[in-house]
Design a protein around this motif. Structure first.
Motif, PDB file in Angstrom:
ATOM      1  N   TRP A  21      -3.288  -0.291  14.018  1.00 19.99           N
ATOM      2  CA  TRP A  21      -4.361  -0.893  13.220  1.00 19.99           C
ATOM      3  C   TRP A  21      -5.417  -1.498  14.140  1.00 19.99           C
ATOM      4  N   PRO A 148      -3.274  -7.180   8.213  1.00 24.27           N
ATOM      5  CA  PRO A 148      -2.594  -5.961   7.742  1.00 24.27           C
ATOM      6  C   PRO A 148      -1.218  -6.179   7.123  1.00 24.27           C
ATOM      7  N   VAL A 198      -4.996   0.466   5.539  1.00 27.85           N
ATOM      8  CA  VAL A 198      -3.704   0.595   6.212  1.00 27.85           C
ATOM      9  C   VAL A 198      -2.779   1.362   5.280  1.00 27.85           C
ATOM     10  N   SER A 199      -2.028   2.287   5.834  1.00 33.59           N
ATOM     11  CA  SER A 199      -1.198   3.176   5.017  1.00 33.59           C
ATOM     12  C   SER A 199       0.201   3.297   5.607  1.00 33.59           C
ATOM     13  N   SER A 210       6.577  -3.686   9.691  1.00 30.99           N
ATOM     14  CA  SER A 210       6.047  -5.030   9.440  1.00 30.99           C
ATOM     15  C   SER A 210       7.021  -6.132   9.815  1.00 30.99           C
ATOM     16  N   THR A 249      -0.812   1.992   0.329  1.00 33.61           N
ATOM     17  CA  THR A 249      -2.118   1.888   0.971  1.00 33.61           C
ATOM     18  C   THR A 249      -2.860   0.684   0.418  1.00 33.61           C
TER      19      THR A 249
END
Length: 262
Positions: A21, A148, A198-199, A210, A249
Motif C-alpha cells: 500500500w 489501510p 486496498v483489496s 493485517s 475492497t
C-alpha cells in the motif's frame, strides 16, 4: 525516532502488512510532486525500502541516500531489486547525519506520526536540502479513518477493546502537516489528499496480512487471548465489505504536504 525501530523491526513482515500500500500511495504522491529527473534525494525513514524503490523507478534520480533507525528494515531494503542505486544507512529523522544543503529533494513516507517532534524533522529536511529544493511527506490520515487496516481498529472498538496506540496520530492531520512545513520555514506550502483502493482476495488474506506481529496493531493482537482474537474475527466478518465472491475492497487515504526551501 525510537518508535519505528521498536514497532517495525522486521522488513519482510512490514512488506506484507503495509509495503504494497505504501508503494501504491507513494506512486501517486510522486505524481503530485512531479519532480525533475536527475536529482539527489534523501529518503527519510525509508523503512524496508518500499517507497525508495518507487522513487527510483519513477523519478530517475541521480543518487538516493536513504536513512532509517532499524537495522532489520534496512537489511530488507537492500535486497529489493529496484533499490541498488540507493545508499542505505542508520539515521534519525530528527537529527539527519548530513551537512547543510546536501540534497536537491527530501521525502519522508509514512513516518511523521511516529516522531516525537515532527517539526524538528521538517526543519532537518529543510536544512539538508539546497535552496529551491523540494521537501515533502505523506501519511495515512489516521484520525480521519484513512489507514489501510482501519477496519481492524474499528472492530476492536466495537467490542469494547482498546484501539492500538499510535504515538502521534494528530501529526497526520492535513492542517497540522502544513503547519509543520510553514513553521520549518518552507515556502510555497501545498497539501493534498491521496486516495487509493486496498483489496484482499478473501477474509483470510485480510486477516493474515493485517495481523502481522509488527506495529501498533500487531502488538495489540499479540497481547489478546485466543478467545478474544476469535471474537474479533467474528466481528470483522460482520463489518468488512465482503463481496459475493469473498473479496474485500475499500478506500484508504493519506494526507501529503510539500514545500520548497528558501
Amino acid at each position: 525516532m525510537d518508535a519505528p525501530e521498536n514497532l517495525f523491526p522486521d522488513g519482510r513482515a512490514y512488506e506484507r502488512l503495509m509495503g504494497r500500500w505504501s508503494q501504491v500511495v507513494g506512486a501517486k504522491f510522486l505524481d503530485w510532486l512531479d519532480p525533475p529527473t536527475g536529482l539527489h534525494w534523501i529518503d527519510v525513514g525509508c523503512g524496508n525500502g518500499a517507497f525508495t524503490e518507487v522513487l527510483i523507478s519513477r523519478c530517475s534520480p541521480r543518487e538516493v541516500s536513504a536513512v532509517d533507525p532499524s537495522d532489520g528494515q534496512l537489511a530488507f531494503a537492500r535486497t529489493r531489486p529496484g533499490t541498488k542505486q540507493a545508499q542505505f544507512r542508520i539515521g534519525d529523522a530528527q537529527a539527519l547525519p548530513f551537512a547543510d544543503d546536501s540534497f536537491d529533494a527530501a521525502s519522508m513516507a509514512l513516518v511523521i506520526t511516529f516522531l516525537a517532534d515532527p517539526l524538528k524533522a521538517a526543519r532537518e529536511m529543510a536544512r539538508v536540502v539546497k535552496p529551491g529544493g523540494i521537501v515533502a511527506t505523506y501519511m495515512w490520515d489516521i484520525p480521519g479513518g484513512g489507514f489501510p487496516i482501519r477496519p481492524l481498529a474499528a472492530a476492536m472498538k466495537s467490542l469494547g477493546l482498546a484501539e492500538p496506540v499510535r504515538p502521534n496520530v494528530e501529526a497526520s492531520r492535513r492542517e497540522n502537516m502544513a503547519a509543520f512545513w510553514r513553521d520549518a520555514g518552507l515556502q510555497a506550502v501545498e497539501t493534498t489528499v491521496i486516495r487509493i483502493r486496498v483489496s484482499f482476495s478473501d477474509f483470510n488474506d485480510f486477516w493474515e496480512s493485517s495481523t502481522i506481529p509488527v506495529g501498533p496493531s500487531g502488538k495489540a493482537l499479540a497481547e489478546m487471548s485466543p478467545q478474544t482474537r476469535e471474537q474479533l474475527k467474528v466481528q470483522l466478518r460482520k463489518q468488512l465489505p465482503i463481496a459475493a465472491d469473498g473479496s474485500i475492497t475499500y478506500e484508504a487515504f493519506a494526507n501529503a504536504v510539500k514545500g520548497s526551501v528558501r
